[in-house]
Scaffold this motif. Structure first.
Motif, short mmCIF file in Angstrom:
data_model
loop_
_atom_site.label_atom_id
_atom_site.label_comp_id
_atom_site.label_asym_id
_atom_site.label_seq_id
_atom_site.Cartn_x
_atom_site.Cartn_y
_atom_site.Cartn_z
N VAL A 143 0.85 -1.20 0.00
CA VAL A 143 0.00 0.00 0.00
C VAL A 143 0.88 1.25 0.00
CG1 VAL A 143 -1.96 1.12 1.11
CG2 VAL A 143 -1.65 -1.34 1.37
N LYS A 145 0.91 5.41 0.21
CA LYS A 145 0.04 6.50 0.69
C LYS A 145 0.75 7.85 0.67
CE LYS A 145 -2.44 3.48 3.92
NZ LYS A 145 -3.06 3.35 5.25
N VAL A 155 -4.41 7.01 -1.34
CA VAL A 155 -4.03 5.65 -0.94
C VAL A 155 -4.18 4.73 -2.14
CG1 VAL A 155 -4.64 3.69 0.53
CG2 VAL A 155 -4.74 6.02 1.45
N GLU A 193 -13.03 -4.11 7.61
CA GLU A 193 -12.85 -2.76 8.16
C GLU A 193 -14.02 -2.35 9.03
OE1 GLU A 193 -11.33 -1.01 4.12
OE2 GLU A 193 -11.29 0.56 5.65
N MET A 274 -8.70 -1.99 10.67
CA MET A 274 -8.79 -3.25 9.93
C MET A 274 -8.70 -4.37 10.95
SD MET A 274 -9.08 -4.54 6.87
CE MET A 274 -8.34 -3.66 5.49
N GLU A 285 -5.98 4.29 9.67
CA GLU A 285 -5.86 5.75 9.59
C GLU A 285 -6.62 6.35 10.75
OE1 GLU A 285 -8.22 7.77 6.68
OE2 GLU A 285 -9.88 6.38 6.89
P1 AMP Z 1 -6.82 5.20 4.54
O1 AMP Z 1 -7.20 6.55 4.00
O2 AMP Z 1 -5.42 5.12 5.03
O3 AMP Z 1 -7.82 4.64 5.52
O4 AMP Z 1 -6.96 4.21 3.29
C1 AMP Z 1 -8.13 4.16 2.50
C2 AMP Z 1 -8.56 2.74 2.30
O5 AMP Z 1 -7.49 1.96 1.75
C3 AMP Z 1 -8.91 2.04 3.61
O6 AMP Z 1 -10.22 2.32 4.00
C4 AMP Z 1 -8.65 0.60 3.26
O7 AMP Z 1 -9.76 0.05 2.57
C5 AMP Z 1 -7.49 0.66 2.31
N1 AMP Z 1 -6.21 0.47 3.03
C6 AMP Z 1 -5.44 1.43 3.57
N2 AMP Z 1 -4.35 0.90 4.16
C7 AMP Z 1 -4.43 -0.43 3.99
C8 AMP Z 1 -3.60 -1.54 4.37
N3 AMP Z 1 -2.45 -1.35 5.03
N4 AMP Z 1 -4.01 -2.77 4.04
C9 AMP Z 1 -5.16 -2.96 3.37
N5 AMP Z 1 -5.98 -1.98 2.97
C10 AMP Z 1 -5.63 -0.72 3.27
#
Ligand code: AMP
Length: 432
Positions: A143, A145, A155, A193, A274, A285
């Motif tokens: 991933v 970001k 992301v 999630e 998660m 996050e």
């Molecule tokens: P975030 O804005 O960091 O929450 O990322 C947006 C979406 O990406 C999340 O709601 C997850 O569905 C996915 N995501 C983010 N980080 C991960 C991770 N380390 N592993 C799996 N899915 C992720």
């Protein structure tokens, strides 16, 4: 007392609607608001942009606003609460230093690691420190970001190392402006999630009802990521045992850690979690505000006075408060414009809102507005996520039926929505 809500989405309509029910409130102002807040009883839109901090301070001062709630993250990360405090105004939200929890993923990852809070293994890079060799040694998927605020687009989950390297390079190259100056690359976490939202007064915590949202555009969680296509509360994935674990392993150490670091947190705090198949709640996050669309179903279930809760938080007495919830489930379906989440067409007349309102009588539901505007007695689309139709019911399945009954009354050219919001909870209800 007058209350000011800052923002213009479905979240802000739900917050304004809820605050307007408080016996303590004479009027709710919304800056800048939308077509729904324009027509809500005891609510008035004021034409000040959510990121015009000086304008907001001026508005709150001249209108003698007693309490301000900030909807979106951008003004919080810019320091709107600091500006209100400096002017002697009461504003519920984190100060700029604490809002970094959302404003900088690099900050948050370092904070989580230092305080032993479960999260994906990671590394942070700038253009100068980027190490493609390290990336090639990691397991995939992986991933990538952008560290800063990127309107939910920063992301990217990629299948192989070369794609990860190209994605990071594009971020360093300015794809998301300065939000990509730092890039976090982290381990992909499997699992389900859940959103976990609390109110914090610097030290004490009041939990909000659990919820789960659907980020993907299409049914069965397919298609591109969006700001959120629907949400429901409660989320059965968050069992009592998991709730306790999230509080003990995530929320409490976060609030303690921020206070210890000299940046105590006041405001809504939203943890994206998660839940690993082994039960570990990993932080994906933090958001420094309420979720959109989670706010809409959660506010439908909140029986307590939101204004009283926010005031108690500003007075640091949340230890004496609790939030009471409607036993029923609430489920919200986002109705989006054609083209969303890319470029959308605006200005289409929305039909069926009166019929949906009739079906919502007796508290069975509510259609919250997001990107709408009122013009000449009509409500027009004005952006990507246009409405959120929320149904209440004795189960998530019933709330889902009620929400789609509202959805089916509404139409405009090119309207799109998912037909399966809540499917995981509905499946759990069928096969507990
Ligand atoms: P975030 O804005 O960091 O929450 O990322 C947006 C979406 O990406 C999340 O709601 C997850 O569905 C996915 N995501 C983010 N980080 C991960 C991770 N380390 N592993 C799996 N899915 C992720």
């Amino acid at each position: 007392m007058k209350v000011l809500i800052v923002g213009s989405g479905g979240r802000e309509h739900a917050l304004a609607w809820k605050c307007a029910q408080s016996a303590k409130v004479s009027e709710v102002l919304v800056a800048p608001g939308n077509g729904g807040t324009a027509t809500e009883p005891r609510v008035r839109n004021v034409d000040v942009a959510a990121e015009d901090i000086a304008g907001l301070v001026k508005l709150a001062t001249s209108e003698r606003v007693g309490l301000t709630l900030i909807g979106p993250e951008a003004p919080l990360v810019m320091g709107v609460v600091d500006a209100f405090q400096a002017a002697g105004l009461r504003c519920f939200g984190p100060v700029k230093a604490a809002a970094q929890l959302e404003g900088s993923k690099a900050f948050t990852k370092e904070f989580l690691k230092r305080h032993g809070i479960p999260t994906a293994a990671y590394a942070t890079f700038t253009r100068d420190t980027f190490d493609a060799g390290w990336v090639r040694k990691q397991r995939t998927p992986i991933v990538v970001k952008a560290s800063g605020l990127a309107a939910g687009k920063g992301v990217v989950i990629v299948e192989d190392a070369e794609e990860a390297i190209a994605t990071a390079q594009a971020m360093f190259g300015g794809q998301f402006g300065s939000a990509g100056d730092q890039v976090v690359i982290e381990e992909f976490l499997p699992g389900e999630e859940a959103s976990f939202i609390v109110m914090v007064d610097g030290k004490n915590i009041v939990t909000m009802a659990t919820s789960q949202d659907h980020k993907r555009l299409k049914d069965a969680d397919a298609g591109p990521n969006t700001g959120g296509m629907g949400a429901y509360s409660p989320a059965p994935v968050v069992t009592r045992a998991l709730h306790e674990r999230i509080m003990r392993e995530v929320i409490e150490p976060t609030v303690r850690g921020l206070a210890k670091d000299g940046t105590p947190y006041t405001g809504f705090l939203y943890a994206g979690i998660m839940v690993h198949p082994d039960g570990t709640p990993n932080v994906l996050e933090y958001n420094c505000r309420f979720g959109d669309p989670e706010t809409q179903p959660i506010m439908m279930r909140l029986k307590s006075d939101l204004v009283e809760l926010c005031e108690a938080a500003l007075d640091r007495r949340l230890d004496r408060m609790q939030a009471d919830w409607d036993e029923r489930a609430a489920l919200g379906v986002v109705l989006a414009a054609e083209g969303y989440p890319e470029t959308v067409r605006k200005g289409d007349a929305i039909l069926g809102l009166d019929a949906a309102a009739k079906r919502s009588l007796d508290g069975r539901g509510k259609v919250f507005h997001a990107a709408t505007r009122a013009e000449g007695g009509r409500i027009l689309t004005n952006g990507g996520r246009v409405l959120c139709a929320v149904g209440l019911g004795i189960s998530v399945s019933q709330a889902q039926r009620q929400a789609y009954d509202l959805v089916d009354e509404i139409s405009w050219k090119g309207m799109q929505c998912r037909r399966d919001i809540g499917f995981r909870a509905v499946a759990r209800e069928k096969n507990p």
